[in-house]
Write an enzyme that holds these catalytic residues in place. Structure first.
Site: not given
Length: 403
Positions: A96, A349, A380
């Protein structure tokens, strides 16, 4: 010979509208690399005084580096964006935090003096390339009990956060998610999202050609009753639902970074200055807690405290991991300093692209809030990591002065 480290600034950033992953999503039959190429081209068009040959590096992140997200994506995107053949590029993967890492990587090169100006960004087409496609985790990771099996399923790690910190209730997560939808709807209404969006031509064998101009995931009509009625797919009576977590999305981002003196010399805007950054590892079973120690490390290295940070852009992979951060630092769940334009729960996302979206939004908020000197982007990261980047607002009266 001795070197003088240089200040690194965020010059400009853009993104595509984010789409829903899958056959019904607006990018279902649009190539992933074309999404990030559109972003790089837009950066060049928005900065016409920047000669393309001045771009000395292109770092593009993707979590699933196969198919149209493979083949050294940064180099391929550079060639297809119209940059000179002399412009090198490479690929980045930190799940991510891919785009965030692309930014910090090229920032390091700029600070060191290896390059003066670079492009960094990320792309994820989760419809074409679901997270984990083609991977083969080493069985020893689980067999030798290095991690609990739940560590490999991000939704289960979010449930583990609920278990470890009972104060992080599902009710708080749902309320936070509802607020994210509201903030994004208000930001769209006020025209705060649109300036950074790159319209993308889409194609579909049955639907024909289209033009993506706004994000597809938002659900502005969501109510608390809607959120409370959703199933908890990762465990019975759990805390994580499709409503208080980011969805599966497609999209891309890109930004220009430069040495501050280079930006001045070329007449480029300076939207933020990079102050400090940190990446850390945490227990993979509670990967959502990663931004907490990452922020603490970055703050310590910068000689700042959490009270010095006036604006936060926190990636909302799951509501529970954001409220874990807020609770740790004593920030209210509904603080106006956090995700003023809404977050990933509403916006979407697309994994490796999201870090630059956070930076784009923080830069916009700096323009609106000259009284705020420092801001933070944090997120995170899968397999138990966290990342945080501290930025300084050039509109603040004390910009560039010693703290």
């Amino acid at each position: 010979m001795p070197r003088t480290l240089r200040e690194v600034v965020f010059v400009d950033g853009v993104r595509t509208p984010f789409g829903k992953a899958g056959e019904k999503g607006m990018y279902a039959q649009t190539r992933a690399d074309d999404l990030v190429i559109a972003c790089i081209r837009e950066l060049l068009e928005r900065n016409p005084d920047l000669a393309p040959e001045k771009v000395e590096e292109v770092a593009i992140a993707a979590t699933t580096q196969i198919g149209d997200q493979g083949l050294t994506l940064g180099r391929m995107a550079a060639l297809l964006s119209g940059l000179p053949k002399t412009t090198p590029g490479y690929s980045v993967d930190r799940m991510c935090a891919g785009a965030m890492t692309a930014v910090t990587n090229v920032a390091g090169a700029i600070s060191f003096g290896a390059v003066d100006l670079a492009v960094a960004g990320g792309v994820e087409h989760m419809g074409r390339h679901p997270m984990g496609e083609g991977v083969d985790p080493n069985p020893r990771v689980v067999a030798e009990k290095l991690v609990d099996p739940s560590a490999l399923v991000m939704g289960k790690t979010a449930e583990n956060l609920h278990d470890r910190y009972p104060s992080l209730t599902k009710e708080r997560s749902d309320a936070y998610a509802l607020n994210s939808q509201r903030k994004l709807a208000e930001a769209y209404e006020a025209g705060k999202i649109q300036p950074d969006l790159v319209p993308v031509a889409t194609r579909h064998e049955e639907k024909g050609w289209g033009l993506a101009t706004t994000d597809e995931p938002p659900r502005p009509q969501t109510t608390m009753a809607d959120l409370q009625s959703l199933k908890t797919p990762f465990r019975p009576h759990g805390g994580v639902t499709a409503g208080n977590a980011a969805g599966l999305n497609d999209g891309a981002t890109a930004c220009l970074l430069a040495a501050e003196d280079t930006a001045t010399e070329l007449g480029l805007p300076v939207k933020m200055r990079l102050v400090e950054y940190a990446f850390v590892g945490v227990e993979p079973e509670v990967m959502g807690y990663g931004p907490v120690p990452a922020a603490e490390k970055a703050l310590a290295k910068a000689g700042l405290s959490i009270e010095d940070i006036g604006l936060f852009e926190l990636n909302e992979a799951f509501a529970v991991q954001v409220i874990a951060f807020l609770e740790h630092f004593g920030i209210p769940d509904d603080s106006d300093s956090v995700n003023q334009y809404g977050g990933a729960i509403a916006t979407g996302h697309p994994l490796a692209s999201s870090g630059v979206r956070l930076m784009n939004q923080l830069a916009r908020q700096f323009e609106e809030h000259p009284e705020v000197r420092y801001g933070m982007t944090a997120m995170c990261i899968g397999i138990g990591m966290g990342g945080a980047v501290i930025w300084e607002n050039p509109h603040h009266a004390d910009y560039g002065k010693e703290s």
